[in-house]
Structures are given as structure tokens and as C-alpha cells.
Design an enzyme around this catalytic site. Structure first.
Site, short mmCIF file in Angstrom:
data_model
loop_
_atom_site.label_atom_id
_atom_site.label_comp_id
_atom_site.label_asym_id
_atom_site.label_seq_id
_atom_site.Cartn_x
_atom_site.Cartn_y
_atom_site.Cartn_z
N LYS A 1 32.02 -7.93 -15.15
CA LYS A 1 33.26 -7.26 -14.73
C LYS A 1 33.79 -8.02 -13.53
CE LYS A 1 31.81 -2.72 -16.26
NZ LYS A 1 30.98 -1.60 -15.89
N ASN B 1 27.07 5.86 -16.72
CA ASN B 1 25.98 5.49 -17.63
C ASN B 1 24.67 5.49 -16.88
OD1 ASN B 1 26.80 5.10 -20.29
ND2 ASN B 1 27.94 3.26 -19.65
N ASN C 1 30.62 -8.35 -11.06
CA ASN C 1 29.52 -7.44 -11.34
C ASN C 1 28.92 -7.90 -12.67
OD1 ASN C 1 27.84 -5.31 -11.89
ND2 ASN C 1 29.40 -3.71 -11.65
N LEU D 1 27.79 9.99 -11.36
CA LEU D 1 27.41 10.26 -12.75
C LEU D 1 28.15 9.31 -13.68
CD1 LEU D 1 27.72 14.17 -12.57
CD2 LEU D 1 25.72 12.77 -11.99
N GLY E 1 32.00 7.63 -14.03
CA GLY E 1 32.77 7.94 -15.24
C GLY E 1 32.68 9.40 -15.66
N ILE E 2 31.47 9.97 -15.63
CA ILE E 2 31.31 11.39 -16.03
C ILE E 2 31.79 12.30 -14.90
CG2 ILE E 2 29.63 13.16 -16.67
CD1 ILE E 2 27.91 10.90 -17.91
N ASP F 1 27.00 8.35 -24.97
CA ASP F 1 28.33 8.50 -24.39
C ASP F 1 28.69 9.97 -24.22
OD1 ASP F 1 31.36 8.57 -24.36
OD2 ASP F 1 30.97 6.41 -24.34
N ARG G 1 18.53 6.01 -20.08
CA ARG G 1 17.30 6.02 -19.27
C ARG G 1 16.81 7.44 -19.07
NH1 ARG G 1 19.77 2.82 -14.36
NH2 ARG G 1 21.44 2.01 -15.66
N HIS H 1 22.85 2.59 -6.40
CA HIS H 1 24.25 3.05 -6.35
C HIS H 1 24.78 3.12 -4.93
CE1 HIS H 1 23.64 5.10 -10.49
NE2 HIS H 1 24.35 3.99 -10.64
N ARG I 1 27.87 -8.12 -6.81
CA ARG I 1 27.07 -6.91 -6.75
C ARG I 1 25.65 -7.30 -7.14
NH1 ARG I 1 27.78 -1.36 -10.20
NH2 ARG I 1 26.08 -0.28 -9.18
N GLU J 1 33.94 11.79 -12.61
CA GLU J 1 35.40 11.73 -12.39
C GLU J 1 36.18 12.37 -13.54
OE1 GLU J 1 36.35 7.57 -11.68
OE2 GLU J 1 34.65 7.47 -10.30
N ASN J 2 35.57 12.35 -14.76
CA ASN J 2 36.36 12.73 -15.94
C ASN J 2 35.88 13.95 -16.72
OD1 ASN J 2 38.26 10.42 -15.98
ND2 ASN J 2 36.37 9.25 -16.17
P1 ADP Z 1 28.75 2.68 -15.72
O1 ADP Z 1 27.57 3.35 -15.09
O2 ADP Z 1 28.41 1.80 -16.89
O3 ADP Z 1 29.73 2.07 -14.72
P2 ADP Z 1 30.83 4.67 -16.06
O4 ADP Z 1 30.84 5.09 -14.63
O5 ADP Z 1 32.03 3.96 -16.59
O6 ADP Z 1 29.54 3.88 -16.44
O7 ADP Z 1 30.62 6.01 -16.92
C1 ADP Z 1 30.51 5.98 -18.30
C2 ADP Z 1 30.32 7.43 -18.78
O8 ADP Z 1 31.50 8.18 -18.42
C3 ADP Z 1 30.16 7.55 -20.29
O9 ADP Z 1 29.14 8.47 -20.59
C4 ADP Z 1 31.51 8.11 -20.72
O10 ADP Z 1 31.41 8.87 -21.87
C5 ADP Z 1 31.84 8.99 -19.54
N1 ADP Z 1 33.25 9.36 -19.56
C6 ADP Z 1 34.33 8.57 -19.37
N2 ADP Z 1 35.47 9.29 -19.56
C7 ADP Z 1 35.10 10.56 -19.87
C8 ADP Z 1 35.78 11.77 -20.19
N3 ADP Z 1 37.11 11.83 -20.22
N4 ADP Z 1 35.05 12.87 -20.47
C9 ADP Z 1 33.70 12.83 -20.44
N5 ADP Z 1 33.00 11.73 -20.16
C10 ADP Z 1 33.67 10.61 -19.88
#
Ligand code: ADP
Length: 394
Positions: A16, A207, A9, A205, A324-325, A279, A237, A177, A89, A327-328
Site C-alpha cells: 500500500k 482484519n 506498507n 478492529l 475497517g470494522i 470478512d 487469526r 497497531h 511501516r 469505523e464501518n
Molecule cells: P486491515 O487490518 O487489513 O487494514 P481493515 O482495517 O481495512 O483491515 O478492515 C477490514 C475489515 O473491515 C473487514 O473485515 C471488512 O469486512 C470490514 N469492513 C469494511 N467495511 C465494512 C462495513 N461497511 N461493514 C462491516 N465491516 C466492514
């Protein structure tokens, strides 16, 4: 012997990579900071070896140099076995590339032609392909597209209300996506076929952020359009924007197209709104009201799109959070799901906090799921299919 497939990627400043033997991840990591402060991180899932070090300026000067710096680690890991295929990708397949393909000279020319449609991604994807072709001249190279999943979406979602000739020349809503959405669909098909067959919205959700309305595994509509700028606000963006704002920036403010592009792609979204960071973790931890407002706007747009998608789907059976957002972030999921009982949607806050896959309350009519995406796995599967099709026809 199980095929060895390297999935790449390639972004503007990073590559990556994941090395698969069959369907098992053998090694993964990334080279980041290309052109600035290059760094390599790598983890072998077989030997446990880890690499985490700065690269020299020369090693990090281009995608080709970075891949060359990675080669010794790959060779050591493979112990004499070659790489059978490299899966890439690629953000944009345009109108004609609607499924994964083996990369030929003709495909490369078409991908190059599409560069203006994804100026921040496509040239780097292509640099990665060129680098991999040089590094692995005997391997099959495949391209898997973020746009492909959406190509059969309805015409009303494909077009803008602009004069027809623009549609004919490719000014369309492509959606992105798609590899992530495809992964979520295949996962649901295997694990929860009843939900797969229903009315589904996936919120990717990260970056980059978008949402997709899906029925029977088919994209019905997505928030991203002609470029990866539209729809939800993202890390940097802007997301949905009145085109009149662009005219204002160009004419009244006299900004150049490059300045406007930089503003919309790199200085807007969570970063622009908060003035603090792109972030989500940083914003969540901040007590600055602007950080809260940036999160509130992000959530507001997700909820608005969710309502619109439920209307297009004629209801909602499942909402999936990923990226990232998605999931977390307990906070974002909680805010998105609040007061949506009218849509049959109720989260269980304890399950949301505890990292459950199904975070919906017992009496929620709509299932709310958190599913980690895996775009690399989808690329591997497609690449393996192309590889075995070639072996059979050879
Ligand atoms: P990309 O689109 O670059 O692949 P990711 O899917 O890795 O990005 O998502 C990155 C986002 O996920 C960032 O805004 C990061 O802060 C957020 N993120 C990762 N872990 C957490 C967490 N534990 N709590 C809140 N946001 C998180």
C-alpha cells in the site's frame, strides 16, 4: 519546497502506498495479489488520474518488481521532482528500536534479527525496504514501528509468567497497531484535549484487531502480546488461546509447527469460526447461524477486554472505535456497547447509524467515538521530522 515523502506498507501479498507533498496526499493506491494475480490501483488526488489494471506476472513477482512497475506513475505525477524520503511501516522494533529511525545497515541487521518474532509481517516489511532502497537510492529511508507506542507500558503488561531468562532474551508482550494508536492520540490531543488526558480505550478492529488502554497518551496495556496472534479474534487469526491447545495440536494430533502456524494465523478467527469468510461485511449479510456466532464471539472478546481495561485504568472516560470494522460496522459497535450502563457507557443508536464521530447518548458518562485511523499520516510526520533533523545537522 515541501518535502515529497512516499509512505509504504509492505505486506505478504500487497504494497500500500501514499505519496505526500508536504502534508497533502498527492496520490495513493495499492499493488495487491503479489505472486498470484497482481493488480495495481492508484488515484491521483491532484490530477484525478486513476489506474486500475492487472500487472504482468513478472511485474508482480516480487516487491522490487512491483515497485519498479509503480515508478513511471510516480515520476509522471512528480514531474521531475524527486522523492526526498520513504517512510516504511515496520511491524516489529523489538526491545531496542523504540522510536522511528533512519534505516542504516545496522538497523537492517537488527530488523532482520527480529524476523522470527513476526514471521508473517517482518520479512515482507524488509522486502519493501530493500525494494525502496533500490528504487530511490538518494532518498532517506525511515522505519516506523508498530511496537514502539507500547514500549513504556508497565512491566506487568510487558511480561509473561515464564522463567526470567526468557524475558531477558526478548520473550515479552510487545503489542502492535501502535501507529494507529498514536494517530488516534494525536487526533484527540488536538481536537479533544480533555478526553486525551483521561482514561481511554481504543479498539482497532480491522482484519488484524487489538485494543489498547491509554492514559495521558501512554499505552498502559494492549491485547496483543509477543506476536500479533494474541488478544481479540481477527479475520483469520485466533486471538487469545490456552497454550495447552498448541501442545495438544503438536503432540496428540502430531501436527508440524508449520501446520500449527498456518492454522493459528490463516485458518482461525472469523474465518475458522464461521467456515464462511474472514470478512465482517460478508458475515453481517449472511443468515447462516455460524456467521452470527462468529460475530458474537468477536464481540464477546471485545467486551471482555473492555471490562479488563476499565479495571486496569480505574474507570473509563472514552472508548474509540477505529479500523475497517470499528469505523464501518454499525452492528459490531452496537453489540459491543449494549448493556454497559454499569460502565457509564451508552450509545445513541441513531448517531451510531448516521456516521457521527461521537455516538454516545446525551446521558452517557463515557464518550464513545468513531475516528478513522491514519497510520500513513503518522509515518509521514515521523519521516518528515527525521528528514528535517538531517537537513539541520548537515
Ligand atoms: P486491515 O487490518 O487489513 O487494514 P481493515 O482495517 O481495512 O483491515 O478492515 C477490514 C475489515 O473491515 C473487514 O473485515 C471488512 O469486512 C470490514 N469492513 C469494511 N467495511 C465494512 C462495513 N461497511 N461493514 C462491516 N465491516 C466492514
Amino acid at each position: 519546497m515541501a518535502p515529497v515523502i512516499l509512505v509504504l506498507n509492505s505486506g505478504s501479498s500487497s504494497i500500500k502506498y501514499t505519496l505526500f507533498s508536504g502534508d497533502a496526499v498527492q496520490l495513493n493506491g495499492q499493488i495487491s495479489g503479489l505472486g498470484a494475480q497482481p493488480h495495481i490501483s492508484l488515484k491521483s488526488h491532484v490530477t484525478g488520474t486513476r489506474v486500475d489494471r492487472a500487472l504482468s506476472a513478472v511485474e508482480g513477482s516480487s516487491h522490487a518488481a512491483a515497485l519498479a512497475a509503480l515508478l513511471p506513475s510516480l515520476e509522471q505525477e512528480l514531474g521531475g521532482q524527486g522523492v526526498d524520503a520513504v517512510g516504511h511501516r515496520v511491524v516489529h522494533g523489538g526491545v531496542s528500536l523504540t522510536a522511528p529511525v533512519r534505516i542504516t545497515g545496522e538497523v537492517m541487521r537488527e530488523l532482520k534479527r527480529l524476523e522470527p518474532l513476526a514471521p508473517l509481517h517482518q520479512p515482507h516489511n524488509l522486502a519493501g525496504i530493500e525494494a525502496a532502497r533500490a528504487a530511490f537510492p538518494k532518498a532517506l529511508q525511515s522505519a516506523c514501528f508498530d511496537t514502539a507506542f507500547h514500549r513504556n507500558h508497565p512491566w506487568v503488561n510487558d511480561t509473561f509468567a515464564l522463567p526470567r531468562p526468557l524475558y531477558e532474551e526478548g520473550v515479552r508482550r510487545y503489542g502492535f497497531h501502535g501507529l494507529s494508536y498514536e494517530y488516534i492520540c494525536t487526533y484527540l490531543k488536538q481536537t479533544r484535549p480533555d478526553l486525551y488526558a483521561g482514561r481511554l480505550v481504543v479498539a482497532h478492529l480491522g482484519n488484524g484487531a487489538s485494543m489498547c488502554a491509554i492514559r495521558d497518551g501512554q499505552s498502559i496495556g494492549s491485547t496483543m502480546g509477543f506476536t500479533a496472534l494474541d488478544g481479540l479474534p481477527m479475520g483469520t487469526r485466533c486471538g487469545q488461546l490456552d497454550p495447552g491447545v498448541v501442545l495438544y495440536l503438536l503432540t496428540t494430533k502430531g501436527m508440524t509447527p508449520e501446520e500449527v502456524s498456518d492454522l493459528l494465523y490463516k485458518e482461525s478467527g472469523l474465518k475458522g469460526l464461521s467456515g464462511i469468510s474472514q470478512d465482517m461485511r460478508t458475515l453481517t449479510e449472511s443468515d447462516d447461524p455460524k456467521a452470527t456466532e462468529a460475530i458474537d464471539y468477536f464481540v464477546f472478546r471485545i467486551r471482555r477486554e473492555l471490562g479488563a481495561m476499565a479495571a486496569v485504568l480505574g474507570g473509563l472516560d472514552t472508548l474509540v472505535f477505529t479500523g475497517g470494522i470499528g469505523e464501518n460496522s454499525v452492528l459490531v459497535r452496537s453489540k459491543v456497547c449494549s448493556d454497559l450502563e454499569w460502565l457509564g457507557l451508552m450509545a445513541d443508536e441513531a448517531k451510531n447509524r448516521d456516521g457521527a464521530e461521537d455516538i454516545s447518548a446525551e446521558r452517557s458518562r463515557t464518550r464513545i467515538l468513531v475516528i478513522p485511523t491514519n497510520e500513513e499520516e503518522i509515518i509521514r510526520r515521523h519521516t518528515e521530522k527525521l528528514l528535517s533533523a538531517e537537513t539541520i545537522s548537515a
